[in-house]
Design a protein around this motif. Structure first.
Motif, PDB file in Angstrom:
ATOM      1  N   GLU A 244       0.658  -1.272   0.133  1.00  0.00           N
ATOM      2  CA  GLU A 244       0.120  -0.052   0.040  1.00  0.00           C
ATOM      3  C   GLU A 244       0.835   1.097   0.143  1.00  0.00           C
ATOM      4  OE1 GLU A 244      -3.652   2.087   2.656  1.00  0.00           O
ATOM      5  OE2 GLU A 244      -2.874  -0.003   2.978  1.00  0.00           O
ATOM      6  N   ASP A 245       0.543   1.987  -1.036  1.00  0.00           N
ATOM      7  CA  ASP A 245       1.460   3.323  -1.103  1.00  0.00           C
ATOM      8  C   ASP A 245       2.951   3.252  -1.473  1.00  0.00           C
ATOM      9  OD1 ASP A 245      -0.933   4.710  -0.307  1.00  0.00           O
ATOM     10  OD2 ASP A 245      -0.546   4.946   1.780  1.00  0.00           O
ATOM     11  N   GLU A 246       3.338   1.995  -1.873  1.00  0.00           N
ATOM     12  CA  GLU A 246       4.594   1.575  -2.132  1.00  0.00           C
ATOM     13  C   GLU A 246       5.005   2.000  -3.667  1.00  0.00           C
ATOM     14  OE1 GLU A 246       7.875  -2.116  -1.915  1.00  0.00           O
ATOM     15  OE2 GLU A 246       5.766  -2.468  -2.190  1.00  0.00           O
ATOM     16  N   PRO A 247       5.844   2.786  -3.804  1.00  0.00           N
ATOM     17  CA  PRO A 247       6.329   3.007  -5.301  1.00  0.00           C
ATOM     18  C   PRO A 247       6.553   1.867  -6.126  1.00  0.00           C
ATOM     19  CG  PRO A 247       7.532   4.695  -3.832  1.00  0.00           C
ATOM     20  CD  PRO A 247       6.791   3.406  -2.784  1.00  0.00           C
ATOM     21  N   LEU A 248       6.453   1.657  -7.273  1.00  0.00           N
ATOM     22  CA  LEU A 248       6.810   0.502  -8.247  1.00  0.00           C
ATOM     23  C   LEU A 248       8.177   0.140  -8.071  1.00  0.00           C
ATOM     24  CD1 LEU A 248       6.228  -1.679 -10.461  1.00  0.00           C
ATOM     25  CD2 LEU A 248       6.563   0.080 -12.143  1.00  0.00           C
ATOM     26  N   GLU A 249       9.007   1.552  -7.965  1.00  0.00           N
ATOM     27  CA  GLU A 249      10.533   0.923  -8.077  1.00  0.00           C
ATOM     28  C   GLU A 249      11.029   0.392  -6.799  1.00  0.00           C
ATOM     29  OE1 GLU A 249       9.030   4.029  -8.518  1.00  0.00           O
ATOM     30  OE2 GLU A 249       9.252   4.521 -10.706  1.00  0.00           O
ATOM     31  N   ALA A 250      10.402   0.601  -5.601  1.00  0.00           N
ATOM     32  CA  ALA A 250      10.559   0.058  -4.345  1.00  0.00           C
ATOM     33  C   ALA A 250      10.254  -1.537  -4.283  1.00  0.00           C
ATOM     34  CB  ALA A 250       9.886   0.648  -3.238  1.00  0.00           C
ATOM     35  N   ALA A 251       9.108  -1.619  -4.790  1.00  0.00           N
ATOM     36  CA  ALA A 251       8.911  -3.111  -5.004  1.00  0.00           C
ATOM     37  C   ALA A 251       9.680  -4.022  -5.991  1.00  0.00           C
ATOM     38  CB  ALA A 251       7.402  -3.316  -5.550  1.00  0.00           C
ATOM     39  N   MET A 252      10.032  -3.340  -7.114  1.00  0.00           N
ATOM     40  CA  MET A 252      11.030  -3.867  -7.913  1.00  0.00           C
ATOM     41  C   MET A 252      12.352  -4.229  -7.262  1.00  0.00           C
ATOM     42  SD  MET A 252       9.207  -4.386 -10.999  1.00  0.00           S
ATOM     43  CE  MET A 252      10.616  -4.268 -12.225  1.00  0.00           C
ATOM     44  N   GLU A 253      12.833  -3.384  -6.435  1.00  0.00           N
ATOM     45  CA  GLU A 253      14.078  -3.374  -5.722  1.00  0.00           C
ATOM     46  C   GLU A 253      14.012  -4.657  -4.788  1.00  0.00           C
ATOM     47  OE1 GLU A 253      17.377  -0.625  -3.372  1.00  0.00           O
ATOM     48  OE2 GLU A 253      15.543   0.331  -3.989  1.00  0.00           O
ATOM     49  N   ARG A 254      12.731  -4.731  -4.020  1.00  0.00           N
ATOM     50  CA  ARG A 254      12.763  -5.526  -3.249  1.00  0.00           C
ATOM     51  C   ARG A 254      12.936  -6.910  -3.772  1.00  0.00           C
ATOM     52  NH1 ARG A 254       8.426  -6.761  -0.748  1.00  0.00           N
ATOM     53  NH2 ARG A 254       6.931  -5.573  -1.878  1.00  0.00           N
ATOM     54  N   ALA A 255      12.435  -6.909  -4.945  1.00  0.00           N
ATOM     55  CA  ALA A 255      12.367  -8.358  -5.611  1.00  0.00           C
ATOM     56  C   ALA A 255      13.517  -8.798  -6.232  1.00  0.00           C
ATOM     57  CB  ALA A 255      11.343  -8.263  -6.940  1.00  0.00           C
ATOM     58  N   GLN A 256      14.234  -7.598  -6.493  1.00  0.00           N
ATOM     59  CA  GLN A 256      15.745  -7.838  -7.089  1.00  0.00           C
ATOM     60  C   GLN A 256      16.405  -8.242  -5.874  1.00  0.00           C
ATOM     61  OE1 GLN A 256      17.412  -4.864  -9.549  1.00  0.00           O
ATOM     62  NE2 GLN A 256      19.336  -5.493  -9.530  1.00  0.00           N
ATOM     63  N   ASN A 257      16.484  -7.618  -5.110  1.00  0.00           N
ATOM     64  CA  ASN A 257      17.401  -8.055  -3.838  1.00  0.00           C
ATOM     65  C   ASN A 257      17.076  -9.464  -3.303  1.00  0.00           C
ATOM     66  OD1 ASN A 257      18.486  -5.644  -3.749  1.00  0.00           O
ATOM     67  ND2 ASN A 257      17.184  -4.618  -2.274  1.00  0.00           N
ATOM     68  N   ALA A 258      15.904  -9.890  -3.112  1.00  0.00           N
ATOM     69  CA  ALA A 258      15.544 -11.232  -2.709  1.00  0.00           C
ATOM     70  C   ALA A 258      16.236 -12.302  -3.884  1.00  0.00           C
ATOM     71  CB  ALA A 258      14.216 -11.517  -2.652  1.00  0.00           C
ATOM     72  N   MET A 259      15.781 -11.842  -4.927  1.00  0.00           N
ATOM     73  CA  MET A 259      16.519 -12.663  -5.996  1.00  0.00           C
ATOM     74  C   MET A 259      17.937 -12.899  -6.033  1.00  0.00           C
ATOM     75  SD  MET A 259      15.895 -12.256 -10.156  1.00  0.00           S
ATOM     76  CE  MET A 259      16.553 -10.510 -10.162  1.00  0.00           C
ATOM     77  N   GLU A 260      18.574 -11.860  -5.778  1.00  0.00           N
ATOM     78  CA  GLU A 260      19.882 -11.767  -5.936  1.00  0.00           C
ATOM     79  C   GLU A 260      20.616 -12.693  -4.598  1.00  0.00           C
ATOM     80  OE1 GLU A 260      21.246  -7.828  -6.249  1.00  0.00           O
ATOM     81  OE2 GLU A 260      20.976  -7.824  -8.471  1.00  0.00           O
ATOM     82  N   SER A 261      19.821 -12.590  -3.482  1.00  0.00           N
ATOM     83  CA  SER A 261      20.357 -13.360  -2.236  1.00  0.00           C
ATOM     84  C   SER A 261      20.057 -14.790  -2.598  1.00  0.00           C
ATOM     85  CB  SER A 261      19.375 -12.892  -1.278  1.00  0.00           C
ATOM     86  OG  SER A 261      19.652 -13.824   0.067  1.00  0.00           O
ATOM     87  N   LEU A 262      18.819 -15.301  -3.320  1.00  0.00           N
ATOM     88  CA  LEU A 262      18.886 -16.557  -3.414  1.00  0.00           C
ATOM     89  C   LEU A 262      19.775 -17.101  -4.692  1.00  0.00           C
ATOM     90  CD1 LEU A 262      17.326 -19.239  -3.245  1.00  0.00           C
ATOM     91  CD2 LEU A 262      15.721 -18.611  -4.938  1.00  0.00           C
ATOM     92  N   SER A 263      20.374 -16.159  -5.336  1.00  0.00           N
ATOM     93  CA  SER A 263      21.273 -16.590  -6.485  1.00  0.00           C
ATOM     94  C   SER A 263      22.646 -16.907  -5.686  1.00  0.00           C
ATOM     95  CB  SER A 263      21.676 -15.389  -7.543  1.00  0.00           C
ATOM     96  OG  SER A 263      22.790 -15.578  -8.201  1.00  0.00           O
ATOM     97  N   GLN A 264      22.944 -16.053  -4.746  1.00  0.00           N
ATOM     98  CA  GLN A 264      24.242 -16.197  -3.759  1.00  0.00           C
ATOM     99  C   GLN A 264      24.033 -17.651  -3.218  1.00  0.00           C
ATOM    100  OE1 GLN A 264      24.793 -13.032  -1.291  1.00  0.00           O
ATOM    101  NE2 GLN A 264      24.857 -11.568  -3.070  1.00  0.00           N
TER     102      GLN A 264
END
Length: 304
Positions: A244-264
């Motif tokens: 709620e009220d989250e910018p799209l960019e912030a959600a994209m960044e969260r998804a990317q960070n989690a994905m990169e963590s799993l990549s590691q």
């Protein structure tokens, strides 16, 4: 296949809501056997299915002038069994659906179509005109359906249909059809080219600076088996729900960070970064399936 072509292929698959594709083939006897029942359910009825033109739907159903309509449906010569189960009150149809999805994935089945809720059409039509099981008449918002197929080494193909519903009485039911298709039967969406795409394995995540991933030992073993094949490429796609009220960019960044963590995590387990492709989707692609919602990473493996 070039990286660009691979990315285009994967994104196109996301946009058409691609389902689970084949994994390594199970033993032929395993494929022919009726799927193990969801443990917290009881068998209500078993019906033999032998037909030269059994109706199978590969898109939502609708009724026009008392006739069934669906953009993709086929009458397929089959033989098999349909079973009706009542789900125990201390369990849920969501758990039952997950049970059958996991089983089908372990068999290497490819989901050809799935839907959930009102997007499936009217429950009354599914119950009385598709499955001929009035017990399955429930609430349109509380139903889901999938049809999956797998072809064994002998060339035989099996179809499995899974439909779950909540009735007005709050009792929940699951209907399973497991069918052997006749040789040469045309099955919409069953594309041998997609046999190179294995998955997805869906891994929900939580956290921010550090991440916790919810995936089972079965999923990890399955992934390990897939990546053992020479030349296999691992594709991670990061999703995040939009707060709620989250910018799209912030959600994209969260998804990317989690994905990169799993990549590691994968790199530490032996899957080098050179074998990985990472795609950030965030909240920009929405799937109707309940299990493909929220913060998650989906993994598929592309074989040669």
């Amino acid at each position: 296949m070039t990286v660009k072509a691979l990315l285009n292929y994967l994104i196109a698959g996301l946009l058409v809501l691609a389902g689970v594709a084949p994994v390594a083939q199970a033993d032929e006897d395993d494929l022919s056997g009726f799927p193990d029942a969801f443990p917290q359910s009881s068998l209500e009825e078993e019906v033999p299915v032998v037909s030269s033109g059994h109706l199978v739907l590969f898109s939502p159903v609708r009724e026009v002038n008392n006739a069934i309509r669906s953009d993709r449906m086929a009458r397929i010569p089959v033989k098999g069994v349909g079973r009706l189960y009542q789900i125990n009150r201390d369990a849920s149809r969501g758990e039952a659906r997950e049970h059958y999805q996991t089983l089908l994935q372990s068999r290497g089945a490819q989901v050809l179509f799935e839907c959930s809720g009102r997007s499936c059409g009217r429950s009354n039509v599914w119950a009385n005109q598709i499955f001929d099981q009035s017990t399955l008449y429930g609430r349109d918002a509380d139903q889901d359906y999938l049809v999956a197929a797998v072809t064994g080494e002998s060339g035989k193909t099996w179809l499995t249909l899974v439909y779950t519903v909540t009735r007005g009485t709050q009792r929940e039911y699951v209907w399973i059809e497991h069918l052997e298709a006749s040789e040469g039967a045309a099955i919409p969406g069953l594309d041998s080219a997609n046999a190179r795409v294995r998955g997805p394995i869906i891994i929900p995540w939580q956290g921010g600076i550090t991440h916790r991933f919810e995936w089972s030992a079965t999923d990890r073993r399955m992934l390990n088996n897939w990546v053992e094949e020479e030349g296999a490429q691992v594709v991670l796609t990061g999703f995040a729900s939009l707060g709620e009220d989250e910018p799209l960019e912030a959600a994209m960044e969260r998804a990317q960070n989690a994905m990169e963590s799993l990549s590691q995590v994968l790199e530490k387990s032996g899957v080098s970064k050179s074998r990985q492709t990472l795609i950030t989707v965030g909240p920009s692609v929405v799937f109707p399936s309940p299990e493909r919602q929220g913060d998650r990473v989906e993994i598929v493996v592309i074989t040669r």
